[in-house]
Design a protein around this motif. Structure first.
Motif, short mmCIF file in Angstrom:
data_model
loop_
_atom_site.label_atom_id
_atom_site.label_comp_id
_atom_site.label_asym_id
_atom_site.label_seq_id
_atom_site.Cartn_x
_atom_site.Cartn_y
_atom_site.Cartn_z
N GLU A 22 13.04 -3.47 10.47
CA GLU A 22 13.60 -2.99 11.75
C GLU A 22 14.99 -2.64 11.63
N ARG A 23 15.67 -3.28 10.76
CA ARG A 23 17.32 -3.00 10.56
C ARG A 23 17.36 -1.82 9.80
N LEU A 24 16.56 -1.57 8.73
CA LEU A 24 16.73 -0.42 8.01
C LEU A 24 16.14 0.97 8.27
N THR A 25 15.06 0.63 9.10
CA THR A 25 14.59 2.03 9.58
C THR A 25 15.57 2.83 10.34
N GLY A 26 15.36 3.95 10.09
CA GLY A 26 16.44 5.19 10.90
C GLY A 26 17.84 5.22 10.40
N THR A 47 20.98 5.99 8.38
CA THR A 47 21.46 7.18 7.43
C THR A 47 21.93 6.52 5.86
N ARG A 48 22.32 7.41 5.16
CA ARG A 48 22.73 6.70 3.82
C ARG A 48 23.84 6.10 4.04
N ALA A 49 24.93 6.85 5.10
CA ALA A 49 26.29 6.52 5.35
C ALA A 49 26.24 5.02 5.80
N GLN A 50 25.16 4.53 6.73
CA GLN A 50 24.98 3.26 7.24
C GLN A 50 24.51 2.20 6.49
N ALA A 51 23.52 2.61 5.40
CA ALA A 51 22.72 1.72 4.69
C ALA A 51 23.52 0.75 4.00
N PRO A 52 24.58 1.12 3.23
CA PRO A 52 25.31 0.17 2.42
C PRO A 52 25.96 -1.17 2.87
N ASP A 53 26.44 -1.07 4.16
CA ASP A 53 26.99 -2.06 4.96
C ASP A 53 25.86 -3.30 5.49
N ILE A 54 24.79 -2.42 6.01
CA ILE A 54 23.76 -3.36 6.37
C ILE A 54 22.86 -4.05 5.50
N LEU A 55 22.88 -3.34 4.20
CA LEU A 55 22.19 -3.85 3.04
C LEU A 55 22.88 -4.90 2.36
N ALA A 56 24.15 -4.86 2.35
CA ALA A 56 25.07 -5.69 1.67
C ALA A 56 25.18 -7.06 2.61
N GLU A 57 25.12 -6.87 3.88
CA GLU A 57 24.90 -8.14 4.60
C GLU A 57 23.84 -9.03 4.58
N MET A 58 22.65 -8.25 4.12
CA MET A 58 21.29 -8.87 3.84
C MET A 58 21.43 -9.53 2.58
N THR A 111 0.86 -1.23 0.19
CA THR A 111 0.03 0.14 -0.01
C THR A 111 0.79 1.24 0.00
N GLY A 112 2.26 1.18 -0.21
CA GLY A 112 3.12 2.19 0.01
C GLY A 112 3.24 3.09 1.25
N ASP A 113 3.08 2.23 2.25
CA ASP A 113 3.09 3.01 3.42
C ASP A 113 4.45 2.80 4.27
N ILE A 114 5.79 2.40 3.40
CA ILE A 114 6.96 2.26 3.88
C ILE A 114 7.93 3.30 3.31
N ASP A 115 8.62 3.97 4.19
CA ASP A 115 9.54 4.93 3.49
C ASP A 115 10.74 4.65 4.18
N LEU A 116 11.85 4.05 3.78
CA LEU A 116 13.07 3.88 4.48
C LEU A 116 13.91 4.84 3.78
N LYS A 117 14.19 6.01 4.69
CA LYS A 117 14.87 7.05 3.89
C LYS A 117 16.32 7.02 3.74
N GLY A 118 16.86 5.93 4.44
CA GLY A 118 18.39 5.96 3.97
C GLY A 118 18.80 4.91 2.75
N VAL A 119 17.68 4.34 2.29
CA VAL A 119 17.75 3.40 1.00
C VAL A 119 17.36 4.03 -0.15
N LYS A 120 18.10 4.49 -1.06
CA LYS A 120 17.76 5.10 -2.43
C LYS A 120 18.46 4.36 -3.32
N SER A 121 17.85 4.48 -4.66
CA SER A 121 18.44 3.88 -5.67
C SER A 121 19.89 4.22 -5.84
N SER A 122 19.96 5.45 -5.55
CA SER A 122 21.73 5.94 -5.76
C SER A 122 22.68 5.14 -4.87
#
Length: 534
Positions: A111-115, A117-128, A44-55
């Protein structure tokens, strides 16, 4: 993530509405809380994970594979998430030993991606991504960026939830915006071990009543009232327990962008209307748009986190009211339109503010007379005519025979195709997004718009072949083509624009005809479009 990934995969390749409803309903019954609630939020489009962008995702994959390979693959596949899921390298043995062995679930991802920053997102996302199979990587990236594109509207997802637990979909819609993901009270109610949630004492959004296009039908004006349809954005303004909120048609809270309107609404109730702005020196007569500036002026205030004092002064917002849902604490949606109109007029007069007025009724002797009035009303911010059955209740959604929208005929211009880009989803293999231009007096071709709709599947195939056979240059995913093909473009209006080299911007452009019979040099000029500005 396995169940979520399988759901997305099956939804993408399922076209039947009923089959999609069953897929979602089966998933919601089988998957536990809170995963199913977060899945509903994603659909329904109710999720906005600000740290994870296409860039961020592009930067991650270009660190792991050749950037040129990625860009060429992205151009071919047509979707960033799918391309990254396919190209992501498997972790080496040493890396694999450090990864958790348990299954990654939807709730854990959120839970892990909420909150972050763009600097933190790459490491967490890569591990997943390292922990997942290809189809699960795709699902993770779609979830993280909020762009599922699986052919499921918010309404369809809520309908599936209602069907899964034998609930009334309108009752689900009524409380939806008063709840937060993962909607635990909603599922508790559906499974019979919780009370039905209520929106009491909270300024929540209620679903809009929508209209069907009139098309070639005719109606009896003794049964239907006619009023102007204005060219702004549909809004709902709600005041409950001393708090005011302004909602868009999608249920997004836009109060912060229009504090001048919210502050002026001091009477408890819920109104439905069109958000507009006034330009300098504009009054309130119908022949100048009833005081409303063009949609382009309204766009300057949309999606603004902060609104400057100058903007508030030069482009004051107001709401042209269409209907009333709550009169004080009383729910009046079940009343006839005629009764609600009387209440609406009384309510607006009590506001004592010029931030609120009422959409005018149109007096016409018969349907033919109304047609003539509609055709002449291209001035100002008028988009067309609304026809409302006089005895209709205010019913959520689009119900046949109650309300009709009769938009004015579109403007058209003959333009020349300049650039093309591949589409998304099922169009990712076709060049389906076209930038087109018109001529200046000196013979220069300048872009005036971009469109990706209005043509049939067969016409799309023809246009795709034209692009491939007439490419003269490439800029990443964009192809420049020979300036030989004329497209008849339909659009609702045209406005001045400082963001475009031509100085113009079209509203809702779409391809209405491929003019293979017309030489490119005979396409329209910029000055012709400029004369269409109202």
């Amino acid at each position: 993530m396995h169940d979520f990934a399988e759901l997305l995969d099956r939804l993408i390749y399922t076209r039947s509405r009923n089959a999609k409803l069953k897929l979602i309903a089966d998933y919601l019954r089988a998957v536990p809380d809170p995963d199913r609630g977060w899945t509903m939020a994603a659909l329904t489009g109710d999720i906005d994970l600000k740290g994870v962008k296409s860039s961020v995702i592009r930067a991650m994959i270009e660190e792991r594979v050749d950037p040129l390979l990625f860009r060429m693959s992205r151009d071919f596949v047509g979707d960033t998430a799918e391309t990254v899921a396919l190209l992501w390298p498997e972790p080496d043995a040493a890396r694999a030993e450090t990864l958790p062995g348990d299954e990654l679930r939807v709730a854990q991802v959120i839970e892990r991606l909420t909150g972050l920053t763009r600097a933190q997102a790459p490491d967490i996302l890569a591990e997943m991504l390292d922990r997942l199979a290809i189809e699960e990587r795709f699902a993770l990236l779609k979830l993280a960026t909020g762009g599922l594109r699986v052919g499921v509207s918010a309404r369809l997802a809520k309908t599936a939830l209602a069907q899964a637990f034998d609930l009334d979909v309108d009752a689900v819609e009524e409380v939806w915006h008063g709840l937060k993901p993962p909607y635990l009270p909603l599922f508790a109610w559906g499974e019979g071990h919780g009370e039905q949630p209520t929106p009491a004492d909270v300024p929540v959004f209620r679903p809009f009543m929508l209209a069907h296009p009139l098309e070639d039908a005719r109606v009896d004006l003794s049964d239907y009232a006619a009023e102007w349809k204005w060219d702004g954005i549909r809004v709902q303004i709600v005041r409950v327990a001393g708090e005011t909120r302004l909602y868009s048609r999608a249920g997004d809270d836009i109060t912060g962008s229009f504090p001048d309107v919210a502050e002026a609404f001091a009477i408890e109730g819920v109104l439905d209307g069109e958000l507009l702005v006034r330009g300098e020196g504009q009054g309130g007569a119908l022949d100048d748009g009833g005081g409303a500036a063009s949609f382009n002026a309204l766009q300057q205030r949309l999606n603004r986190k902060t609104v400057t004092a100058r903007m508030l002064r030069e482009s004051p917002a107001f709401v042209r009211c269409y209907d009333i849902l709550f009169d004080g604490a009383q729910d009046v949606r079940a009343l006839r339109w005629e009764e609600r109109r009387v209440r609406l007029e009384r309510f607006v007069s009590r506001t004592g503010s010029d931030r609120f007025d009422i959409s005018s009724l149109i007096e016409a002797a018969d349907f033919d007379a109304l047609a003539q009035i509609r055709e002449a009303a291209r001035e100002g911010a008028i988009e067309g005519v609304m026809l409302k059955r006089r005895d209709s209740a205010y019913v959520a959604g689009r119900r046949v025979g109650l309300w009709y929208k009769w938009k004015r005929d579109p403007l058209t211009a003959d333009c020349v195709m300049m650039y093309a880009q591949r589409g998304n989803g099922r169009r990712s293999s076709f060049y389906s997004d076209y930038t087109f231009g018109c001529w200046t007096e000196s013979g220069e071709l300048l872009p005036v718009g971009k469109a990706y709709s209005g043509f049939t599947d067969e016409e799309l195939k023809w246009l795709d072949r034209f692009v491939r056979n007439h490419t003269v240059d490439r800029f990443g995913p964009v192809r420049e083509v020979e300036k030989t093909l004329v497209l008849e473009v339909a659009f609702d209006s045209v406005h001045d624009s400082k963001r475009h080299k031509s100085g113009l911007a079209m509203r809702f452009p779409r391809i209405s005809r491929i003019r293979r019979d017309k030489p490119a040099e005979e396409a329209d000029r910029i000055d012709t479009l400029r004369r269409m500005i109202v």
